[in-house]
Design a protein around this motif. Structure first.
Motif, short mmCIF file in Angstrom:
data_model
loop_
_atom_site.label_atom_id
_atom_site.label_comp_id
_atom_site.label_asym_id
_atom_site.label_seq_id
_atom_site.Cartn_x
_atom_site.Cartn_y
_atom_site.Cartn_z
N ILE A 148 0.82 -1.21 0.00
CA ILE A 148 0.00 0.00 0.00
C ILE A 148 0.86 1.27 0.00
N SER A 149 2.15 1.15 0.28
CA SER A 149 3.03 2.32 0.29
C SER A 149 3.64 2.60 -1.07
N GLU A 150 3.54 1.66 -1.99
CA GLU A 150 4.27 1.79 -3.24
C GLU A 150 3.78 2.96 -4.10
N ALA A 182 5.45 10.48 -4.70
CA ALA A 182 6.23 11.48 -3.98
C ALA A 182 7.62 11.68 -4.58
N PHE A 183 8.26 10.58 -4.97
CA PHE A 183 9.66 10.68 -5.39
C PHE A 183 9.88 10.59 -6.90
N HIS A 184 8.87 10.10 -7.62
CA HIS A 184 9.05 9.94 -9.06
C HIS A 184 7.92 10.54 -9.88
N GLY A 185 6.89 11.06 -9.22
CA GLY A 185 5.83 11.75 -9.92
C GLY A 185 4.92 10.88 -10.77
N THR A 186 4.90 9.59 -10.49
CA THR A 186 4.07 8.66 -11.24
C THR A 186 3.54 7.58 -10.31
N VAL A 187 2.43 6.95 -10.69
CA VAL A 187 1.86 5.92 -9.84
C VAL A 187 2.61 4.60 -9.94
N TYR A 188 3.44 4.47 -10.96
CA TYR A 188 4.18 3.21 -11.13
C TYR A 188 5.58 3.50 -11.63
N TYR A 189 6.57 3.15 -10.82
CA TYR A 189 7.97 3.37 -11.18
C TYR A 189 8.75 2.12 -10.78
N PRO A 190 8.87 1.14 -11.69
CA PRO A 190 9.44 -0.17 -11.34
C PRO A 190 10.92 -0.15 -10.99
N GLN A 191 11.63 0.94 -11.30
CA GLN A 191 13.06 0.99 -11.02
C GLN A 191 13.40 1.25 -9.56
#
Length: 217
Positions: free
Chosen positions: A68-70, A76-85
């Motif tokens: 739930i924190s992902e 917060a840190f990448h400006g997108t809802v999904y950042y697999p890196q």
């Protein structure tokens, strides 16, 4: 310091760190203060193993909050809802707990497989690109292995953190300062018992910081 006081210190320094990272990235003081938080959380993972009534429930709880924190973390840190890196720090703490749970359960009876599986947890953190990666998992293991030798454990932590910092970024040297409040820990729970507050604070504060930044900037 009691357990609740130490946890509050970890939460406050984490908040300061994230405020700096999101709003004031060019001001190093925020990140310097924030270096205290992660070692404190790793210390509490090792402490939690000793106090939990169910390792399975503890692992499940950490994994649930990892999931739930992902999205708040990525926003917060990448400006997108999904950042697999990059994966949030709860995944690192989950793998750290898994590593010491394996050592706690099997090290005496089956030492070689136990050590190999603990190492695998550290490698998995690196493969998944969790926050702090293998370093975070090994740090949890260090705190667990030296739980009965606090001064010696802090010395090992300082040496380990120094070596890692010189390789990856000298600002991380300040994390060694977390050794002082850890040494001041008295082993008592303290007045507050806000177990789920400390879990929920991570995704909630990241989401709030993201929204404030979105509105303000």
């Amino acid at each position: 310091m009691s357990r609740s006081q130490l946890k509050m210190l970890a939460v406050i320094t984490m908040l300061i760190d994230h405020v700096g990272a999101i709003f004031f990235p060019s001001v190093p003081l925020f990140r310097i203060i924030g270096r205290l938080s992660f070692p404190l959380f790793c210390f509490f993972i090792s402490e939690g193993l000793l106090y939990t009534s169910s390792i399975k429930s503890y692992l499940t709880r950490l994994f649930f909050f990892s999931l739930i924190s992902e999205v708040p973390y990525d926003l917060a840190f990448h400006g997108t809802v999904y950042y697999p890196q990059s994966q949030n720090v709860f995944f690192t703490l989950f793998l750290g707990l898994a590593a010491i749970a394996i050592l706690h359960t099997y090290l005496i009876a089956r030492p070689a497989p136990a050590v190999l599986l603990a190492v695998a947890c550290a490698l998995l953190a690196e493969v998944l690109h969790t926050d702090y990666g293998w370093f975070g998992v090994v740090l949890v293991i260090i705190f667990y292995c030296f739980k009965n030798y606090s001064t010696r454990g802090m010395l090992i932590f300082t040496v380990f953190n120094t070596g890692y910092s010189l390789l990856t970024g000298t600002i991380k040297l300040y994390a060694a300062l977390a050794g002082f409040p850890i040494l001041a820990y008295n082993g008592k729970r303290g007045k507050w018992n806000w177990k789920y507050f400390f879990y929920a604070f991570y995704p909630v504060h990241l989401l709030i910081l993201y929204l404030v930044h979105k509105v303000a900037f």
